[in-house]
Write an enzyme that holds these catalytic residues in place. Structure first.
Site, PDB file in Angstrom:
ATOM      1  N   VAL B  98       0.862  -1.172   0.000  1.00  0.00           N
ATOM      2  CA  VAL B  98       0.000   0.000   0.000  1.00  0.00           C
ATOM      3  C   VAL B  98       0.902   1.226   0.000  1.00  0.00           C
ATOM      4  O   VAL B  98       1.920   1.248   0.713  1.00  0.00           O
ATOM      5  CB  VAL B  98      -0.906   0.034   1.251  1.00  0.00           C
ATOM      6  CG1 VAL B  98      -1.814   1.267   1.225  1.00  0.00           C
ATOM      7  CG2 VAL B  98      -1.727  -1.249   1.365  1.00  0.00           C
ATOM      8  N   CYS B  99       0.531   2.221  -0.794  1.00  0.00           N
ATOM      9  CA  CYS B  99       1.208   3.523  -0.768  1.00  0.00           C
ATOM     10  C   CYS B  99       2.704   3.335  -1.044  1.00  0.00           C
ATOM     11  O   CYS B  99       3.072   2.586  -1.953  1.00  0.00           O
ATOM     12  CB  CYS B  99       0.915   4.191   0.577  1.00  0.00           C
ATOM     13  SG  CYS B  99       1.258   5.953   0.690  1.00  0.00           S
ATOM     14  N   THR B 100       3.569   3.979  -0.281  1.00  0.00           N
ATOM     15  CA  THR B 100       5.006   3.854  -0.537  1.00  0.00           C
ATOM     16  C   THR B 100       5.572   2.514  -0.076  1.00  0.00           C
ATOM     17  O   THR B 100       6.784   2.286  -0.200  1.00  0.00           O
ATOM     18  CB  THR B 100       5.782   5.016   0.122  1.00  0.00           C
ATOM     19  OG1 THR B 100       5.421   5.096   1.502  1.00  0.00           O
ATOM     20  CG2 THR B 100       5.467   6.337  -0.565  1.00  0.00           C
ATOM     21  N   GLY B 101       4.720   1.621   0.380  1.00  0.00           N
ATOM     22  CA  GLY B 101       5.162   0.239   0.595  1.00  0.00           C
ATOM     23  C   GLY B 101       5.676  -0.398  -0.685  1.00  0.00           C
ATOM     24  O   GLY B 101       6.535  -1.284  -0.640  1.00  0.00           O
ATOM     25  N   ALA B 149      -2.416   2.277  -4.550  1.00  0.00           N
ATOM     26  CA  ALA B 149      -2.003   3.681  -4.515  1.00  0.00           C
ATOM     27  C   ALA B 149      -2.003   4.166  -3.061  1.00  0.00           C
ATOM     28  O   ALA B 149      -1.934   3.361  -2.130  1.00  0.00           O
ATOM     29  CB  ALA B 149      -2.923   4.501  -5.411  1.00  0.00           C
TER      30      ALA B 149
END
Lengths: 219, 219
Positions: B98-101, B149
């Site tokens: 998720v996200c910047t993961g 995202a």
């Protein structure tokens, strides 16, 4: 501005973390997670550990109070938490709940005679506490009380409250930072939209979904 | 089925809790929160304490791995976590972020040559790791890799993955239980939809929003 987010054993993690992520991201907001005693509580679903940073007795005021729900709500309908809510609500700017957290607010007496949202399966229970269930409404404002429907509605509630606290621009900044442009891959998020057999099984599983920590047996 | 959700200092709580709430609610799923060492880490936004229940070395396999992002991601681009991801990914059924993961997944090498989603402000960084940024896409499947995202997209990702794991009926049951029928009070959840001045300030605040734990100064 102080944001107090209540935690208890058997809380639904997303009820607490949804509004936290929105409101706790606002500039000038200091968040405290408050509960019966300091240390981790275990959330529903998979037992996530969420940390209580201040015992109820350590927090005697807050600008915004958020009370989440979850299977553990049934054990919070009397005692220290409802007493704390009554006390802190006397000085809060906004008192809010997510999901069956509105039942806890109702038990504390602060919603008497008001309209409120709750999880779609908990409306009758809410009405037994003398609170009008705003059927089908996702976020309900009634005076300084802001109540959200089930679980994920806490994100929408958080954004609506962010708009009240910081104006539209501030709320939009947070919404964009969280990339909250939802696109659910299924369209089953309300009893009006979900297939009848899904709604039927959810109704049958009501006590598991809302009030017991056992898993539903529908898989 | 074992779900491993990664935590680290400076994680964004909703990145982890969104997919957890969806996937951890599925029958037969056991969730473990895994991180460098047991005990609480502090999340971004307001410092929420989330508990790591198993150190990386205690978890050598998982069916589903979820790697969240957050300001602390920058300190996770090498070392124990990326080594753990490489090892566990070898046996996982699904590896997700998720996200910047997705930047952490990229640093571990498992996304090499693939397409992936990330926070809308992190696309260039993702491409520097040899991963194609799926611009404007909210949930991206590429083989067994599922990337979402920014932040709230993890809920949509969780539901899409629930559909893969349990079929449409199971995903719909969870969606209805979580009352996930989103109704954001503003329409600013993507750079295409948000007002230009909001997007502009978010771009200027990029390092604060994504990589620093200081608050943005836009209020």
């Amino acid at each position: 501005m102080r944001l107090a987010v209540v935690l208890f054993e058997g809380v639904t993690a997303l009820d607490a973390i949804g509004p936290y992520e929105v409101l706790g991201s606002l500039p000038g907001v200091e968040t405290v997670f408050v509960g019966e005693e300091r240390g981790p509580v275990r959330a529903s679903a998979g037992g996530a550990g969420l940390v209580v940073d201040a015992a109820l007795g350590e927090v005697d005021s807050a600008d915004v109070v958020v009370v989440p729900g979850g299977p553990g709500q049934a054990r919070q309908m009397g005692g220290a938490l409802v007493e704390w809510i009554r006390a802190v609500d006397a000085g809060s700017r906004w008192t809010a709940s997510v999901c069956t957290g509105s039942l806890i607010l109702a038990a504390s007496g602060v919603l008497a005679g008001r309209r409120a949202a709750t999880h779609w399966l908990a409306g009758e229970e809410l009405e037994r506490w003398g609170v009008e269930h705003a059927v089908g409404e996702r976020v309900v404002f009634d005076g300084k009380y802001v109540t959200a429907a089930g679980v994920s509605a806490g994100i929408d509630m958080g954004l609506a409250l962010a708009g009240e606290l910081m104006g539209e621009f501030g709320a939009q900044m947070v919404q964009l930072a969280l990339e909250y442009d939802p696109a659910p891959p299924f369209d089953a998020g309300s009893p009006e939209k979900a297939p009848a057999e899904v709604v039927g099984l959810a109704r049958e599983s009501r006590r598991f979904l809302l009030w017991e920590e056992d898993r539903p047996g529908w898989a």
